[in-house]
Design an enzyme around this catalytic site. Sequence first.
Site, PDB file in Angstrom:
ATOM      1  N   GLY A 117      11.876  -1.762   5.489  1.00 42.11           N
ATOM      2  CA  GLY A 117      12.316  -1.617   4.101  1.00 42.11           C
ATOM      3  C   GLY A 117      12.355  -0.182   3.618  1.00 42.11           C
ATOM      4  O   GLY A 117      12.465   0.075   2.423  1.00 42.11           O
ATOM      5  N   GLU A 151       7.929  -4.371  15.114  1.00 41.51           N
ATOM      6  CA  GLU A 151       8.331  -3.877  13.793  1.00 41.51           C
ATOM      7  C   GLU A 151       7.403  -2.743  13.368  1.00 41.51           C
ATOM      8  O   GLU A 151       6.333  -2.989  12.800  1.00 41.51           O
ATOM      9  CB  GLU A 151       8.256  -5.013  12.774  1.00 41.51           C
ATOM     10  CG  GLU A 151       9.221  -6.138  13.067  1.00 41.51           C
ATOM     11  CD  GLU A 151       9.644  -6.857  11.792  1.00 41.51           C
ATOM     12  OE1 GLU A 151      10.844  -6.963  11.568  1.00 41.51           O
ATOM     13  OE2 GLU A 151       8.772  -7.274  11.020  1.00 41.51           O
ATOM     14  N   ASN A 167      15.035 -12.401   8.136  1.00 45.67           N
ATOM     15  CA  ASN A 167      13.790 -12.667   7.418  1.00 45.67           C
ATOM     16  C   ASN A 167      14.072 -12.401   5.941  1.00 45.67           C
ATOM     17  O   ASN A 167      14.125 -11.256   5.515  1.00 45.67           O
ATOM     18  CB  ASN A 167      12.683 -11.739   7.945  1.00 45.67           C
ATOM     19  CG  ASN A 167      11.420 -11.834   7.113  1.00 45.67           C
ATOM     20  OD1 ASN A 167      11.256 -12.759   6.311  1.00 45.67           O
ATOM     21  ND2 ASN A 167      10.513 -10.876   7.298  1.00 45.67           N
ATOM     22  N   TRP A 168      14.231 -13.490   5.203  1.00 38.10           N
ATOM     23  CA  TRP A 168      14.612 -13.334   3.788  1.00 38.10           C
ATOM     24  C   TRP A 168      13.436 -12.971   2.884  1.00 38.10           C
ATOM     25  O   TRP A 168      13.628 -12.724   1.692  1.00 38.10           O
ATOM     26  CB  TRP A 168      15.254 -14.632   3.277  1.00 38.10           C
ATOM     27  CG  TRP A 168      16.679 -14.802   3.702  1.00 38.10           C
ATOM     28  CD1 TRP A 168      17.418 -13.944   4.485  1.00 38.10           C
ATOM     29  CD2 TRP A 168      17.545 -15.889   3.359  1.00 38.10           C
ATOM     30  NE1 TRP A 168      18.685 -14.442   4.642  1.00 38.10           N
ATOM     31  CE2 TRP A 168      18.791 -15.624   3.966  1.00 38.10           C
ATOM     32  CE3 TRP A 168      17.384 -17.059   2.604  1.00 38.10           C
ATOM     33  CZ2 TRP A 168      19.874 -16.506   3.825  1.00 38.10           C
ATOM     34  CZ3 TRP A 168      18.449 -17.923   2.473  1.00 38.10           C
ATOM     35  CH2 TRP A 168      19.686 -17.639   3.083  1.00 38.10           C
ATOM     36  N   LYS A 169      12.222 -13.024   3.429  1.00 39.57           N
ATOM     37  CA  LYS A 169      11.036 -12.706   2.613  1.00 39.57           C
ATOM     38  C   LYS A 169      11.042 -13.565   1.341  1.00 39.57           C
ATOM     39  O   LYS A 169      11.375 -14.730   1.412  1.00 39.57           O
ATOM     40  CB  LYS A 169      10.988 -11.203   2.329  1.00 39.57           C
ATOM     41  CG  LYS A 169      11.159 -10.401   3.627  1.00 39.57           C
ATOM     42  CD  LYS A 169      10.864  -8.954   3.500  1.00 39.57           C
ATOM     43  CE  LYS A 169      11.073  -8.294   4.871  1.00 39.57           C
ATOM     44  NZ  LYS A 169      10.607  -6.930   4.925  1.00 39.57           N
ATOM     45  N   HIS A 177       3.716 -11.343  10.488  1.00 43.91           N
ATOM     46  CA  HIS A 177       4.527 -10.271   9.896  1.00 43.91           C
ATOM     47  C   HIS A 177       3.608  -9.234   9.247  1.00 43.91           C
ATOM     48  O   HIS A 177       2.576  -9.590   8.673  1.00 43.91           O
ATOM     49  CB  HIS A 177       5.506 -10.844   8.863  1.00 43.91           C
ATOM     50  CG  HIS A 177       6.513  -9.832   8.427  1.00 43.91           C
ATOM     51  ND1 HIS A 177       6.240  -8.895   7.458  1.00 43.91           N
ATOM     52  CD2 HIS A 177       7.773  -9.574   8.864  1.00 43.91           C
ATOM     53  CE1 HIS A 177       7.302  -8.108   7.312  1.00 43.91           C
ATOM     54  NE2 HIS A 177       8.250  -8.495   8.145  1.00 43.91           N
ATOM     55  N   GLU A 179       3.764  -7.709   6.536  1.00 46.91           N
ATOM     56  CA  GLU A 179       3.484  -7.927   5.105  1.00 46.91           C
ATOM     57  C   GLU A 179       2.376  -8.966   4.932  1.00 46.91           C
ATOM     58  O   GLU A 179       1.583  -8.889   3.986  1.00 46.91           O
ATOM     59  CB  GLU A 179       4.779  -8.326   4.375  1.00 46.91           C
ATOM     60  CG  GLU A 179       5.674  -7.106   4.178  1.00 46.91           C
ATOM     61  CD  GLU A 179       7.163  -7.397   4.145  1.00 46.91           C
ATOM     62  OE1 GLU A 179       7.558  -8.559   3.967  1.00 46.91           O
ATOM     63  OE2 GLU A 179       7.941  -6.437   4.307  1.00 46.91           O
ATOM     64  N   GLY A 227      15.423  -7.773   7.677  1.00 45.57           N
ATOM     65  CA  GLY A 227      15.005  -8.116   6.322  1.00 45.57           C
ATOM     66  C   GLY A 227      16.140  -7.887   5.336  1.00 45.57           C
ATOM     67  O   GLY A 227      17.081  -8.679   5.231  1.00 45.57           O
ATOM     68  N   SER A 276      14.558  -1.830   9.115  1.00 50.60           N
ATOM     69  CA  SER A 276      15.782  -1.188   8.611  1.00 50.60           C
ATOM     70  C   SER A 276      16.978  -1.312   9.562  1.00 50.60           C
ATOM     71  O   SER A 276      17.753  -0.371   9.714  1.00 50.60           O
ATOM     72  CB  SER A 276      15.511   0.281   8.268  1.00 50.60           C
ATOM     73  OG  SER A 276      14.536   0.362   7.240  1.00 50.60           O
TER      74      SER A 276
END
Length: 250
Positions: free
Chosen positions: A174, A168, A10-12, A96, A98, A235, A214
């Site tokens: 992160g 998650e 997941n490159w965000k 997600h 976020e 991520g 992480s």
Amino acid sequence: MPRKKLIAANWKMYKTPEQTLAFFRDFLPLVSGHRRDEIVVCPPYTDLAAAVEAAKASNVAVGGQNVHWKDEGAFTGEISASMLLALNVTHVIVGHSERRQYFCETDDTVSLRLKAALEAGLTPICCVGEVLEEREAGLTDDVLRRQCVRAFHSVSAKKAAKLVVAYEPVWAIGTGKTATPELAAEAHAVIRREATEIFGEAFASSLRILYGGSVKPENASALMAEEEIDGALVGGASLDPKSFAGIVKY
Ligand code: PGA
């Protein structure tokens, strides 16, 4: 039947098309011939075309990071399943944390997005997970059950065949704090029990549940050794080709 693990990046909101091409140029040789696990890279929308082109005829699939539930319409900033399919994108992340935290995504919109992805034939990676306060208050199982029930309620077992879930824990995303393999496995078992209730035993036993939060080359093999953990959603550590390849080859 053992579940084939899925390792997803997941490159965000990172990388331009040029940086995407550079990633694939370095990454593909590192994983060529790797058949044990399914590999997916989910870049920002603006990189999807470059990623699909770069990954063509390789063992790496490409996914979006979200999808709207309508096929088209006046929804500024959104994209639809048919738009992803038109680019030969096969996977998509939905729900997600976020999106939930910063963009007002709710259990209801997650459910709509999930249904649209499944109906279009995409493989959705549906994210669930508790925040720190919920874990500390002993509410983890309740939160996971609620998120699963609300996300899955409008989907039939037959339509859900491609569903993938990602556990998650928000406190691990992160932050460098990973859930221990045992703790993740416990949460996965809660999700699988909920999936059994909703979709039945046969479906639940073949459902892949990924862990995210992480994941790094150093902790991937301990996490992947858990029978309940069917892959990873990665991520930060997926942005570097060597580091992501290290996770794929845990
Ligand atoms: P992280 O992110 O690996 O950087 O913790 C995981 C995710 O948000 O999917």
